[in-house]
Structure formats: structure tokens, C-alpha cells
Design a protein around this motif. Structure first.
Motif, mmCIF file in Angstrom:
data_model
loop_
_atom_site.group_PDB
_atom_site.id
_atom_site.type_symbol
_atom_site.label_atom_id
_atom_site.label_comp_id
_atom_site.label_asym_id
_atom_site.label_seq_id
_atom_site.Cartn_x
_atom_site.Cartn_y
_atom_site.Cartn_z
ATOM 1 N N GLU A 105 30.880 32.357 37.630
ATOM 2 C CA GLU A 105 31.536 31.025 37.959
ATOM 3 C C GLU A 105 32.987 31.429 37.560
ATOM 4 N N HIS A 106 33.016 31.811 36.358
ATOM 5 C CA HIS A 106 34.415 32.121 35.975
ATOM 6 C C HIS A 106 35.111 33.413 36.645
ATOM 7 N N SER A 107 34.342 34.471 36.877
ATOM 8 C CA SER A 107 34.656 35.734 37.759
ATOM 9 C C SER A 107 35.105 35.085 39.018
ATOM 10 N N ALA A 108 34.289 34.486 39.942
ATOM 11 C CA ALA A 108 34.507 33.968 41.173
ATOM 12 C C ALA A 108 35.854 33.012 41.220
ATOM 13 N N ALA A 109 36.043 32.320 40.191
ATOM 14 C CA ALA A 109 37.302 31.244 40.571
ATOM 15 C C ALA A 109 38.625 32.248 40.032
ATOM 16 N N GLY A 110 38.306 33.405 39.284
ATOM 17 C CA GLY A 110 39.599 34.277 38.987
ATOM 18 C C GLY A 110 39.751 35.134 40.158
ATOM 19 N N GLU A 111 38.707 35.609 41.097
ATOM 20 C CA GLU A 111 38.799 36.407 42.061
ATOM 21 C C GLU A 111 39.438 35.712 43.397
#
Length: 205
Positions: A105-111
Motif C-alpha cells: 500500500e505504501h509503495s503504491a501510494a508513492g508510485e
């Protein structure tokens, strides 16, 4: 909730980020007036009640509840500012699929250039089940866990894109239900960690 590690899938770009801060209210009832002591009865000091030792189940709940709070507080922090958050911190409060989900979730938000604004208000927290069976050598292993049901309110929570535009659909419900399982893989001395998080998509509270 199954003891098997699992988590309900959510799409970051189409749903609000949920952050739970456990705030439990205490209820108190009115006390009846005490009867006046009899004049003929000798005065005596009332003994203080001896403290009652918590049962293993109550101890588990006492230790697991703060972890639930920290889990969602950390999720909130991670999504409010994804670029400055280290995903390794999730391991301090989570394990298994719950930890993997937070990292994704954290990675997707950043991307996608998304970040969270505001936070979730918790309307209620209830203990559903406590099972302290510890048989780690079984297949699959049986691990002590505490299951909570949380009613949350996301009225003041938003998820926005790089331009500051909200991606939350107008159809989003302001309240929802999430079940959280907290497990201890090294019971009784190991840490309690969030292992399962399941959002009940069709439930409100």
C-alpha cells in the motif's frame, strides 16, 4: 476470522486509506446512597480489596489492543507522507500478510503520487475472540491470537493525487467495519503483532 493469515484486498486509487486510533469509552453507573452506620455498632476499618490478577486472556487483550492502535497509526503516517516513510518500520507492529499489505500500500501510494489527508475516528472497538492455543509445530501451526472488531469513521479522511484533487468517490460510506487479528508467534514472551486485517466491505456501523 480464520487463523490462516490473510487480508482483504483494497485498491489504493479507489478507496480511502483507513487509520484506526483506539479510543475506548468507559461506562459508569450511578451508585446507590450508602446507608448510615448504626450508632450501636462498633467502628471498624474497611479492608481494601486485594487486587485481582488478570487472566491470561485479559493479559493478551491488554497487550494486543495498543498494537492495533499503533498499526493503524503507522499506516496513517506512512500514507500521509510516503516519500519520507521507511517501510521497514511496519515490521515493528505487523507480520505476515498484514505487513506485506502495508508495504504494498505504501509503495503504491508513492508510485501513484497519492497521499492521505486527515485521519480516521474510531467509533468503537470490541473483542471478538481470544484463543491462546500454542502449537507451533502443527501444520498449519496454531498461534495465540486476539480478534477485534472496529467501527471506524472516515468522514474527515481524504486521499488526494499530486494536484491535490480527491480520488475518493462520492459513494464512499463514512463508516465501516474492520476485523483485526493480533497474533503472538513466540507466546508468551514474544511480541504481539497484527497478523490479519479484514475490511467488511458490506458492513456499516
Amino acid at each position: 476470522m480464520s487463523r490462516t493469515t490473510r487480508i482483504a484486498a483494497r485498491t489504493v486509487s479507489a478507496a480511502a486509506v483507513v487509520v484506526l486510533g483506539l479510543s475506548l469509552g468507559a461506562c459508569s453507573g450511578g451508585a446507590e446512597p450508602a446507608a448510615a452506620p448504626s450508632e450501636s455498632a462498633p467502628a471498624s476499618a474497611s479492608a481494601s480489596p486485594s487486587p485481582t490478577e488478570l487472566s491470561p486472556e485479559d493479559k493478551a487483550v491488554k497487550l494486543a489492543e495498543p498494537v492495533v492502535h499503533e498499526y493503524f497509526r503507522l499506516e496513517d503516517k506512512a500514507l500521509q507522507n510516503p516519500s519520507k516513510f521507511k517501510y521497514q518500520w511496519f515490521g515493528e507492529v505487523s507480520v505476515g500478510s498484514a505487513q506485506n499489505y502495508l508495504e504494498q500500500e505504501h509503495s503504491a501510494a508513492g508510485e501513484q503520487g497519492l497521499h492521505q489527508v486527515g485521519a480516521t475516528e474510531v467509533a468503537s472497538v470490541e473483542v471478538n475472540e481470544v484463543d491462546l492455543t500454542y502449537k507451533p509445530k502443527l501444520t498449519p501451526p496454531e498461534i495465540p491470537f486476539v480478534e477485534f472488531t472496529v467501527c471506524y469513521d472516515v468522514t474527515d479522511l481524504d486521499t488526494v493525487d499530486k494536484s491535490g484533487k480527491s480520488i475518493i468517490p462520492e459513494s464512499r460510506k463514512d463508516r465501516g467495519v474492520v476485523e483485526v487479528g493480533v497474533a503472538n508467534y513466540e507466546y508468551p514472551d514474544g511480541p504481539w503483532l497484527v497478523d490479519i486485517v479484514e475490511y467488511q466491505e458490506d458492513e456499516t456501523c
